[in-house]
Design a protein around this motif. Structure first.
Motif, PDB file in Angstrom:
ATOM      1  N   THR A 143      28.636  28.746  45.258  1.00 27.47           N
ATOM      2  CA  THR A 143      28.292  30.162  45.202  1.00 27.47           C
ATOM      3  C   THR A 143      29.219  30.863  44.218  1.00 27.47           C
ATOM      4  OG1 THR A 143      27.532  30.184  47.496  1.00 27.47           O
ATOM      5  CG2 THR A 143      28.116  32.306  46.530  1.00 27.47           C
ATOM      6  N   PRO A 144      28.678  31.672  43.302  1.00 27.61           N
ATOM      7  CA  PRO A 144      29.550  32.330  42.320  1.00 27.61           C
ATOM      8  C   PRO A 144      30.314  33.510  42.908  1.00 27.61           C
ATOM      9  CG  PRO A 144      27.258  32.972  41.967  1.00 27.61           C
ATOM     10  CD  PRO A 144      27.245  31.920  43.038  1.00 27.61           C
ATOM     11  N   TYR A 145      31.580  33.615  42.518  1.00 29.39           N
ATOM     12  CA  TYR A 145      32.435  34.745  42.822  1.00 29.39           C
ATOM     13  C   TYR A 145      32.896  35.327  41.498  1.00 29.39           C
ATOM     14  CZ  TYR A 145      32.496  33.288  47.693  1.00 29.39           C
ATOM     15  OH  TYR A 145      32.121  32.964  48.971  1.00 29.39           O
ATOM     16  N   PHE A 146      32.945  36.639  41.427  1.00 32.24           N
ATOM     17  CA  PHE A 146      33.139  37.283  40.124  1.00 32.24           C
ATOM     18  C   PHE A 146      34.484  37.991  40.017  1.00 32.24           C
ATOM     19  CE2 PHE A 146      28.568  36.895  40.657  1.00 32.24           C
ATOM     20  CZ  PHE A 146      28.176  36.390  39.422  1.00 32.24           C
ATOM     21  N   ILE A 147      35.033  37.973  38.803  1.00 34.79           N
ATOM     22  CA  ILE A 147      36.267  38.676  38.462  1.00 34.79           C
ATOM     23  C   ILE A 147      35.957  39.618  37.319  1.00 34.79           C
ATOM     24  CG2 ILE A 147      38.573  38.422  37.487  1.00 34.79           C
ATOM     25  CD1 ILE A 147      38.756  35.707  38.838  1.00 34.79           C
ATOM     26  N   ASP A 148      36.278  40.884  37.468  1.00 29.39           N
ATOM     27  CA  ASP A 148      36.064  41.863  36.415  1.00 29.39           C
ATOM     28  C   ASP A 148      36.997  41.602  35.241  1.00 29.39           C
ATOM     29  OD1 ASP A 148      34.147  43.166  37.919  1.00 29.39           O
ATOM     30  OD2 ASP A 148      35.553  44.642  38.738  1.00 29.39           O
TER      31      ASP A 148
END
Length: 282
Positions: free
Chosen positions: A275-280
């Motif tokens: 599952t993708p997790y995002f970093i700004d």
């Protein structure tokens, strides 16, 4: 800004001697928010050498054993680890469309957080690392490239993975080593079709920064194709150094992020349990 490295190799890859403990220490030293271990698993050479016939285009076999050693080690380390860097259990799945039964077996392994799909070798040819193109005719060069990009499309539409690794891998050797500069824009629509297939399936691409430290002078792919993926609606983008030594972990990740921003991305992704997790990155 948090940095990540989502494509690295350790002692469990056939072309790396990097002790896994040293690699984790380097990731910690750099303060990486996420660090993915993605050792090689070439699906078309999963079994020992004796499984294959006489006419083979490889010097390395038994990747099934390598896969199990790597994933078992990383899975165990994750359970015991108490540091700040998030360790990701991954694999670099090569040529999954050449052996779809093996690709399906890998995709079903619940220990994996992350699968990057790679194409190092097209059918009836050696890995591009071994192909000396210096004396090839123009037609031979473009035949190889067309087959490469057609197999990229086949891989994107037939097997399961999370992120397409190092698109334009072939140029690492054609251009950097052999001095050949083909015009790959003739394959732009085929590349776009591959990107559309990835986007439809909720998958991403990688910006691989290895070309910067290795003398190629750019990432795989470059800004043009990162921007194309974004313009087509792509949202998932990971960044990896493709390090095969502990000291190369994290190399030029910030330059990869600069390309991501220039392409229109405002965040990058790592994966946990597929599952993708995002970093700004703004």
């Amino acid at each position: 800004m948090d940095l990540i490295d989502c494509h690295t190799h350790t002692q469990f890859s056939f072309d790396s001697d990097a002790p896994i403990g040293d690699c984790i220490k380097q990731a910690e030293k750099l303060g990486l928010a996420a660090y993915a271990i993605t050792d090689h698993c070439e699906c078309n050479w999963w079994y020992p050498r004796e499984h294959y016939g006489d006419d083979v285009q490889s010097e390395d076999f038994g990747f099934g054993q390598d896969f199990e050693r790597s994933v078992s080690a990383v899975d165990r380390i994750k359970k015991e680890y108490s540091g700040k860097t998030r360790i990701i259990c991954g694999t670099e799945m090569g040529q999954g469309h050449h052996a779809p039964d093996i690709a399906a077996k890998i995709a079903a392994d619940r220990r994996l957080d992350f699968i990057i799909g790679s194409l190092h070798q097209i059918r009836d040819e050696w890995d591009f690392y071994y192909i000396d193109c210096k004396d090839f005719s123009r037609d031979r060069i473009y035949d190889l490239l067309e087959r490469y990009f057609r197999e990229i499309y086949e891989m994107c539409t037939t097997v399961e993975f999370d992120v397409l690794a190092h698109l334009t891998y072939c140029l690492r050797y054609m251009k950097q080593r052999d001095g050949i500069e083909p015009d790959i824009s003739r394959f732009d629509e085929l590349i776009a079709e591959s990107f559309r297939a990835l986007i439809e399936k909720g998958r991403g691409i990688e910006i691989n920064t290895s070309g910067i430290r290795q003398g190629f002078g750019d990432c795989f792919p470059d800004l043009k194709y990162a921007r194309l993926f974004r313009d087509l609606g792509g949202e998932i983008l990971s960044i990896g150094s493709d390090a095969h030594r502990a000291e190369d972990i994290g190399s030029d990740i910030e330059k990869g992020i600069d390309i991501a921003r220039a392409a229109g991305f405002r965040r990058i992704a790592y994966f946990i349990k597929r599952t993708p997790y995002f970093i700004d990155i703004d």
